[in-house]
Design a protein around this motif. Sequence first.
Motif, PDB file in Angstrom:
ATOM      1  N   TRP A 116       0.815  -1.223   0.000  1.00 30.85           N
ATOM      2  CA  TRP A 116       0.000   0.000   0.000  1.00 30.85           C
ATOM      3  C   TRP A 116       0.847   1.272   0.000  1.00 30.85           C
ATOM      4  N   ASP A 117       2.220   1.082   0.068  1.00 32.30           N
ATOM      5  CA  ASP A 117       3.149   2.218   0.230  1.00 32.30           C
ATOM      6  C   ASP A 117       2.871   2.928   1.565  1.00 32.30           C
ATOM      7  N   LYS A 118       2.660   2.104   2.640  1.00 29.01           N
ATOM      8  CA  LYS A 118       2.405   2.673   3.967  1.00 29.01           C
ATOM      9  C   LYS A 118       3.381   2.049   4.971  1.00 29.01           C
ATOM     10  N   THR A 119       3.268   2.488   6.258  1.00 26.32           N
ATOM     11  CA  THR A 119       4.131   1.892   7.299  1.00 26.32           C
ATOM     12  C   THR A 119       3.265   1.094   8.253  1.00 26.32           C
ATOM     13  N   ILE A 120       3.914   0.084   8.938  1.00 26.71           N
ATOM     14  CA  ILE A 120       3.179  -0.773   9.854  1.00 26.71           C
ATOM     15  C   ILE A 120       2.536   0.070  10.959  1.00 26.71           C
ATOM     16  N   THR A 121       3.306   0.952  11.518  1.00 25.56           N
ATOM     17  CA  THR A 121       2.771   1.758  12.623  1.00 25.56           C
ATOM     18  C   THR A 121       1.650   2.663  12.138  1.00 25.56           C
ATOM     19  N   GLY A 122       1.781   3.103  10.887  1.00 29.71           N
ATOM     20  CA  GLY A 122       0.748   4.007  10.315  1.00 29.71           C
ATOM     21  C   GLY A 122      -0.601   3.319  10.167  1.00 29.71           C
ATOM     22  N   VAL A 123      -0.591   1.992  10.084  1.00 30.52           N
ATOM     23  CA  VAL A 123      -1.870   1.326   9.804  1.00 30.52           C
ATOM     24  C   VAL A 123      -2.403   0.522  10.974  1.00 30.52           C
ATOM     25  N   THR A 124      -1.539  -0.045  11.789  1.00 33.31           N
ATOM     26  CA  THR A 124      -1.975  -0.945  12.854  1.00 33.31           C
ATOM     27  C   THR A 124      -2.942  -0.228  13.806  1.00 33.31           C
ATOM     28  N   GLY A 125      -4.003  -0.970  14.143  1.00 32.04           N
ATOM     29  CA  GLY A 125      -4.996  -0.451  15.086  1.00 32.04           C
ATOM     30  C   GLY A 125      -6.021   0.480  14.432  1.00 32.04           C
ATOM     31  N   ARG A 126      -5.936   0.682  13.129  1.00 33.33           N
ATOM     32  CA  ARG A 126      -6.903   1.593  12.485  1.00 33.33           C
ATOM     33  C   ARG A 126      -7.809   0.802  11.496  1.00 33.33           C
ATOM     34  N   PRO A 127      -9.038   1.239  11.351  1.00 37.21           N
ATOM     35  CA  PRO A 127      -9.918   0.526  10.411  1.00 37.21           C
ATOM     36  C   PRO A 127      -9.367   0.604   8.975  1.00 37.21           C
ATOM     37  N   MET A 177     -10.812   0.828   6.099  1.00 32.70           N
ATOM     38  CA  MET A 177     -11.378   1.796   5.175  1.00 32.70           C
ATOM     39  C   MET A 177     -10.870   3.206   5.450  1.00 32.70           C
ATOM     40  N   GLU A 178     -10.364   3.394   6.657  1.00 33.62           N
ATOM     41  CA  GLU A 178      -9.777   4.696   6.975  1.00 33.62           C
ATOM     42  C   GLU A 178      -8.424   4.817   6.295  1.00 33.62           C
ATOM     43  N   ILE A 179      -7.679   3.702   6.277  1.00 30.80           N
ATOM     44  CA  ILE A 179      -6.351   3.689   5.644  1.00 30.80           C
ATOM     45  C   ILE A 179      -6.480   3.789   4.132  1.00 30.80           C
ATOM     46  N   LEU A 180      -7.475   2.978   3.602  1.00 28.26           N
ATOM     47  CA  LEU A 180      -7.606   2.941   2.127  1.00 28.26           C
ATOM     48  C   LEU A 180      -9.024   3.340   1.697  1.00 28.26           C
ATOM     49  N   PRO A 181      -9.391   4.629   1.904  1.00 32.18           N
ATOM     50  CA  PRO A 181     -10.763   5.003   1.504  1.00 32.18           C
ATOM     51  C   PRO A 181     -10.976   4.837  -0.010  1.00 32.18           C
ATOM     52  N   GLU A 182      -9.862   4.844  -0.783  1.00 30.69           N
ATOM     53  CA  GLU A 182     -10.000   4.781  -2.254  1.00 30.69           C
ATOM     54  C   GLU A 182     -10.534   3.426  -2.765  1.00 30.69           C
ATOM     55  N   ILE A 183     -10.494   2.396  -1.829  1.00 30.36           N
ATOM     56  CA  ILE A 183     -10.982   1.084  -2.350  1.00 30.36           C
ATOM     57  C   ILE A 183     -12.502   0.935  -2.224  1.00 30.36           C
ATOM     58  N   GLU A 184     -13.135   2.015  -1.706  1.00 29.29           N
ATOM     59  CA  GLU A 184     -14.591   1.953  -1.491  1.00 29.29           C
ATOM     60  C   GLU A 184     -15.337   1.438  -2.740  1.00 29.29           C
ATOM     61  N   ASP A 185     -14.937   1.984  -3.929  1.00 30.82           N
ATOM     62  CA  ASP A 185     -15.645   1.596  -5.165  1.00 30.82           C
ATOM     63  C   ASP A 185     -15.052   0.386  -5.843  1.00 30.82           C
ATOM     64  N   TYR A 237      -4.833   2.503  -5.758  1.00 36.03           N
ATOM     65  CA  TYR A 237      -4.666   3.140  -4.435  1.00 36.03           C
ATOM     66  C   TYR A 237      -3.914   4.448  -4.601  1.00 36.03           C
ATOM     67  N   ASN A 238      -3.940   5.223  -3.533  1.00 31.83           N
ATOM     68  CA  ASN A 238      -3.249   6.518  -3.596  1.00 31.83           C
ATOM     69  C   ASN A 238      -1.851   6.384  -2.974  1.00 31.83           C
ATOM     70  N   SER A 239      -0.850   6.364  -3.825  1.00 30.32           N
ATOM     71  CA  SER A 239       0.537   6.299  -3.332  1.00 30.32           C
ATOM     72  C   SER A 239       0.995   7.737  -3.035  1.00 30.32           C
ATOM     73  N   PRO A 240       2.073   7.909  -2.340  1.00 36.11           N
ATOM     74  CA  PRO A 240       2.578   9.269  -2.072  1.00 36.11           C
ATOM     75  C   PRO A 240       2.827  10.032  -3.373  1.00 36.11           C
ATOM     76  N   ASP A 241       3.023   9.272  -4.502  1.00 38.02           N
ATOM     77  CA  ASP A 241       3.269   9.951  -5.793  1.00 38.02           C
ATOM     78  C   ASP A 241       1.963  10.170  -6.577  1.00 38.02           C
TER      79      ASP A 241
END
Length: 865
Positions: free
Chosen positions: A248-259, A261-269, A295-299
């Motif tokens: 996902w181009d993310k970090t473990i700490t950035g995602v752990t413990g969070r829902p 869909m909050e991390i990847l709202p772009e996959i909704e559709d 998905y939305n990468s930093p680029d």
Amino acid sequence: MINTFLFLLMHRTSISIFNTLFNTEVPRIILKADPDFTIQDYNEAYQIATYTAGKDIRGKSLWEIYDPKESGVEGTNLLLEALTKAATENIAVFMPPFHYDIPAADGNGTTKSWWQLEIIPIPGEDGATEFLLTTTYNITETVLNKEALEQVTLSEQQLNEELATSNEELAAINEELSSTIEELTAAQDNLFQINSKLESRVSERTKALSDTESSLRSLVMSAHYPLMILRGREWVIEIANQPLVNLWDKTITGVTGRPLMEILPEIEDQPFPGFLRQVYDSGVGYGQEEQIFHYNSPDGPATKYVSFYYDPMFDNEGQVCGIIVAADDITEKVRSRQLLEQSYKDQKELNDRISTINEELAATNEELSASNEELVDSKRELELNIQNLAESEARFRSLITQAPVGICVIRASDLMIMDVNNNYLELVGKPIGEMQSRTIWEAVPEAAANYAPVMNTVITTGEAFIANEHELTLIRNGVPERVFIDFVYEPVKDASGSVNSIMVVGIDVSDKVLSRKNIADIEERIRLAVEAAEIGTFDHDIINDSIVTSERFDAIFGFDGPGSRNDVLNSFHPDDKAMSDAAREEAYRSGKMYYDTRLIYPDGSIHWVRINGRVYHDEDEKPVRVLGTVLDITEFKRLQQQKDDFISIASHELRTPLTSLKASLQLLERVKDKPQATMVPRLIEQSSRSMNKISDLVDDLLNVSHMNEGQAKLNKSLFTISTMLNDCCTHVRAMGNYNLIFEGDHELKVFADEHRIDQVVVNFVNNAVKYAPDSLEIYLKVEKRGDMVRIEVRDSGPGIPAEKIPHLFDRYYRAGNAELQISGLGLGLYISAEIIKRHGGEIGVDSELGRGSTFWFTLPLEGND
Ligand code: ADP
């Protein structure tokens, strides 16, 4: 007791005891022990029981009283048996109980009752049975009580039986219950054991689970492919390893413990949330081999291909509580496969195109070789055609030369004569030299004016021109000749359909046309002649017995339209039928038909016809056809009749004066030597009168023939009409009976033959005297009408019927009044008319029956000077 009683009875010692015995409500009777069982005595109760109350039945046989109907035959027999037994054996007899239904007093129904009979023998002095004492006991109550007792006994028995059955059933149920209780006790023991086992297992499990969770965490984290655990319906990322967050181009700490869909709202559709929900709800794992992932990468927005599997995790109650997500980044793999596929596709397309081109090439090759073959064939065909063409041209030329008609072939482009045969040269009357190397109109200029445009039309339209019997003038051998030609301008077309030459085919039909015209002329002349002669024609087909008739024929026969053969035959006068049949038969033999016959028209009028015909026969001399004419000769027949009548009248007229002349001459002959005889002058005068009459008649006849032959020459002079009229008719004036009165213009003069005009006036006056003898005044009138003078002679005689007037001036016509037998030849008016006609005047009569007649004529006044 009985014995005592019997003793008392036998000895009749105590009547009171006997009375006591009888005075009871029990029916009793004493019978004699004889065969009839005669009734000796009885009590009142017996009489009531036997319905004999008030009657004395003593001395009667028991069988007279006893009604067997009530106790039946069987009862009667038993009674007889019992009585007999008691009497003979001298013993008391108890009859068994019997049943008797007592009828109710009101007659409705019966009451049950039972009875018993006691028969006691009473011995006589000899010891044998003398009497029988019969007592009847009502045992109804006893019987009924007995029956009730029996009924109670029966119910008790049934109750006992049912009770016994119920007892048995209860014993069986009891047994079953005790065995069930045993089983239940065993099962309870078993359950206790199982429970304790389960409890130990649960504690083991709980421990194992806590071990598993920590090992699961380390497993996830150390895995080389993306793994993650989602908890609850919120899909809270419980654990996610490095490969997964890389994805996902993310970090473990950035995602752990969070829902999630909050991390990847772009996959909704995208499909992922749907799949996750499906796994959560169904509890069944689900995965995809290849799925595109945006998905939305930093680029900025990026795309990857992933494979994944969602595994459901269950809690202790078996409910889904989370999802283990295993994934793999297959972007590289997919990209390279896509590249490969594309290149395969390109390659295939290329191959397809090459094979198409190859196929096309092969087809073209085949076509080429086929065309080549065709070309070879066409060449061969062409050579053959050229050969054929040469041959057909040669044939064509010889055909033209030898053809029995004139043929000339003309080139369409410049009208040059290409070919011409002798017949054509003969037709146009030109030598070959004048036709060669020339255009057609140079060669035959006399036809150019009419036919050059026609030929041009044939060339431009390509349609043939056919001329039938065209009349034209040709200069044949330098001489103009009127000829009739049948000819055709036939366009000859090349392969492209355009006209390259004209073939003129012609034949001289002048002879044919002229002879046909001659025949037509002759026919026409004949037709005219026939019409003029008013001849009808017919054509009778004897074989089919049919007839074709001309219009004139039909008119002569009085038909409205063409008549049938039958109509024709039916028209013949019945009196002439035999004659005409015979004439026809004769004609069939001789070949010539000629006869006159009468016809009766539908209106009944009679007409004369003359039939003239020729009969045609077949090879066997059988008549097959008659061609003939019919002529209406009614008028001719009438004139003939008139002439015949005239001759007889004329002879008759002449005979009268001739007879008288002859008689006078004979008398004179006789007295010729005695000239002094007194009768001589009378005889001479009579002779001369007869002579005059003869001479008048002969004059009339001569006049007629002169008139007919046109010999009547006019001797014209100018004279005054009044003078002529005053001098004429001296014979009438001399008779003194008639008064001739002049009227009109005294001075009028006319240039005419005075003698002839005088003759006409005399004729008019003579007729007035002859036919209007009572008209004593005859008026002669002269008047000028325009450039004519009109002279009339008027009488006031009987007049003339209108229908006769038109015929008065006809030759030999006599109006013929039946009452007046007046002599005459019917020539006077005819001659007068002829005279006036020769003078250029008119003649006529105005007359009406009963109003007299005015005969008149006119003469032209020109030439009076
Ligand atoms: P005919 O010799 O018979 O007299 P005509 O030619 O003179 O012949 O006359 C023709 C007929 O005309 C007669 O037959 C007669 O019937 C009729 N006719 C001539 N004149 C008179 C007249 N004035 N009145 C009556 N009838 C007449």
